[in-house]
Scaffold this active site. Structure first.
Site, short mmCIF file in Angstrom:
data_model
loop_
_atom_site.label_atom_id
_atom_site.label_comp_id
_atom_site.label_asym_id
_atom_site.label_seq_id
_atom_site.Cartn_x
_atom_site.Cartn_y
_atom_site.Cartn_z
N ARG A 13 13.50 19.24 -34.19
CA ARG A 13 13.41 20.35 -35.10
C ARG A 13 14.28 20.16 -36.38
O ARG A 13 13.81 20.47 -37.49
CB ARG A 13 14.13 21.65 -34.49
CG ARG A 13 13.33 22.24 -33.33
CD ARG A 13 13.75 23.62 -32.80
NE ARG A 13 15.23 23.58 -32.40
CZ ARG A 13 15.30 23.72 -30.98
NH1 ARG A 13 14.15 23.45 -30.10
NH2 ARG A 13 16.39 23.70 -30.33
N ASP A 21 10.32 26.09 -29.92
CA ASP A 21 11.39 26.89 -30.70
C ASP A 21 12.58 26.81 -29.78
O ASP A 21 12.57 26.76 -28.57
CB ASP A 21 10.77 28.10 -30.90
CG ASP A 21 9.58 28.07 -31.79
OD1 ASP A 21 9.55 27.03 -32.90
OD2 ASP A 21 8.70 29.12 -31.70
N ASP A 30 12.33 29.39 -27.03
CA ASP A 30 11.60 28.78 -25.90
C ASP A 30 12.56 28.04 -25.20
O ASP A 30 12.61 28.34 -23.84
CB ASP A 30 10.37 28.13 -26.29
CG ASP A 30 9.25 29.11 -26.88
OD1 ASP A 30 9.46 30.43 -26.73
OD2 ASP A 30 8.41 28.68 -27.76
N GLU A 31 13.35 27.21 -25.72
CA GLU A 31 14.02 26.31 -24.98
C GLU A 31 15.17 27.00 -24.06
O GLU A 31 15.56 26.80 -22.90
CB GLU A 31 14.80 25.41 -25.76
CG GLU A 31 15.88 24.38 -25.12
CD GLU A 31 16.24 23.38 -26.16
OE1 GLU A 31 17.08 22.44 -25.57
OE2 GLU A 31 16.28 23.49 -27.26
N GLY A 32 15.94 28.23 -24.65
CA GLY A 32 16.62 28.85 -24.06
C GLY A 32 16.26 29.88 -23.05
O GLY A 32 16.66 30.20 -21.98
#
Length: 506
Positions: free
Chosen positions: A139, A174, A177-179
């Protein structure tokens, strides 16, 4: 007196018919689903391309899913270690570090993928979904140089497409999404989404789910189910898992991961010093290092410009002052933007008040594990332990000689420990009352905590389940019909023998 030959024949036929009849009775009582072959096992492969390293995970689940979601377990974890490639280059760092030679990013993945395919039956390779998700390191590279980020993803995709798998693509995840996927992972392995009880899969009580705290190299994520409504829809994630709907708050703070925090901290101290020598309060007294400045100011997270007297290197000298270290760390946050707001974390970012249990993993765990602070000690004990560690001198066998094998990260544990306290208490809003609800863990339920398992669970909802095939059903029906035919034949023969034995013809 012994039995006659007719009586012996009759008894033999009677025994055969009785045994066959019992067999039919048992088969009728047992459900056909238990007579069929075991459910087909499906596999999935996920690459976690983080900022500092890449890992591969193989997951498996029975094809006959529960409420349209797979019951997934981890079958393999493979971390891409530093080592020589055939080209002589070194593999192992995060794929974002291959910006100058993208082809090596793809080559670095081959070893782990070959290990994964050796585990999965060859007949299932073509149907095994395979995905690579890049996180905060990529990112940041996308912010800095979008064409380099595209080149790396293209190189990775080219290599993975060469393997006989169902390649679902390589993309930059994003932060949301990761979290959110990490939240799914933790709650799944803890049995908070579905659990097996008394011979059936059941959903746990509503409101028992735990929150997720992730601290990576370049970003940090917080995800949990708030008490009230989520007022900022950009921070909301929704899922349908095992027939239940979930609505969680999740936010990713880019540039607030451990490695980027350390870089920003040093750049800030160098800016304040305006000299080639920087006195660093978070380093132990007696510690001294000379390092290149160029990588420091290349990070998109570092917004300071190089000092006027910029040179190629900077001498950093530790002072071992935890109070001054906390003050410097607090300068990395904008707390005033949230002043007077209960639904705000820092830098003006919306966040509902935290509540309930939380699992803190990744660098949260690694830092506190090194400091022996993962046994749910009180907040006062944790604070005192970190301050005492920061005050130890580097030399005289106080720090350097006591932790062999930790040379790479050892100077940064003081800053990391104090940063975690600042982030959790002043940033995310934990207090002395809510602190006991935070657990620092690497694994849960014997499985690695991270976003990959949550991604795979969500993915299983898009992969069709496999019911027993028509061929299997026909085999079962034909087999049952054959058994019934044999039994009826035996009964007919037995009846005829009985007639001949007891009612002989004149």
């Amino acid at each position: 007196m012994g039995l006659s030959w007719k009586e012996r024949v009759f008894m033999t036929l009677l025994g055969a018919a009785t045994a066959s009849g019992l067999t039919v009775l048992v088969l009728i009582l047992v459900e056909a689903t238990y007579v069929l072959l075991p459910a087909h096992i499906k596999f999935g492969i996920v690459f976690d391309a983080g900022s500092s390293h890449t890992s591969l995970f193989v997951y498996q689940w029975p094809a006959n899913k529960e409420k349209d979601t797979g019951v997934v377990s981890q079958a393999l974890a493979c971390q891409i270690e530093a080592g020589a490639l055939s080209s002589g280059a070194v593999s192992g760092p995060g794929i974002s570090s291959y910006a100058s030679d993208p082809a090596l990013a793809g080559e670095s993945l081959r070893g782990c993928l070959e290990e994964a395919l050796a585990l999965i039956p060859k007949t299932q390779h073509q149907e095994t979904p395979t995905f690579l998700g890049a996180t905060a390191g990529m990112r940041l590279l996308r912010q800095k140089n979008s064409s380099q980020a595209r080149d790396i993803l293209a190189a990775v995709s080219q290599v993975l497409s060469e393997f006989p798998v169902d390649f679902w693509g390589a993309r930059i995840l994003d932060g949301q999404d990761e979290g959110a996927f990490a939240w799914i992972t933790i709650n799944y392995v803890l049995g908070m989404l579905i659990k097996y009880s008394f011979g059936e899969w059941i959903l746990p009580e509503e409101g028992t789910q735990v929150g997720a705290l992730d601290l990576g190299g370049a970003s940090t994520q917080i995800s949990f189910v708030p008490r009230g409504p989520i007022l900022d829809q950009s921070t909301q994630a929704t899922f349908l898992l095992y027939g239940a709907n979930y609505r969680i708050y999740t936010h990713s703070h880019l540039c607030f991961g451990r490695d980027q925090m350390l870089s920003r901290l040093l750049a800030r101290l160098a800016q304040d010093s305006q000299a080639a020598l920087v006195r660093h309060p978070c380093y132990h007294s007696g510690y001294r290092v000379t390092q290149s400045l160029a990588p420091l100011y290349e990070s998109p997270c570092v917004h300071f410009t190089a000092p006027m007297n910029f040179t190629q290197s900077l001498v950093v000298e530790g002072t071992g002052n935890p109070g001054a270290c906390v003050a410097a760390i607090r300068g990395l946050f904008n707390f005033s933007s949230c002043k007077g707001r209960e639904d705000c974390a820092f830098n003006g970012v919306y966040q509902p008040p935290v509540h309930g249990q939380f699992y803190a993993f990744s660098n949260f765990y690694y830092t506190f594990h090194f400091l022996n602070l993962t046994a749910r000690q009180s907040l006062s004990t944790i604070n005192a332990t970190i301050w005492e560690f920061c005050r130890r001198p580097w030399k005289l066998s106080q720090v350097e000689a006591n932790y062999p094998g930790q040379e790479r990260w050892l100077p940064n544990y003081c800053a990391s420990g104090l940063y975690i306290l600042t982030l959790l208490l002043e940033g995310y809003g934990f207090s002395e009352d809510t602190w006991p609800g935070v657990q620092f863990q690497k694994q849960a339920g014997g499985m690695d905590i991270g976003w990959t398992l949550g991604y795979m669970l969500n993915l299983t909802g898009m992969i069709p389940a496999e019911a027993p095939t028509e061929g299997r059903a026909q085999s079962y029906s034909t087999w049952m019909a054959g058994v019934v035919f044999v039994v009826l034949t035996l009964v007919t023969i037995l009846g005829a023998a009985a007639v001949q034995l007891f009612w002989p013809q004149d």
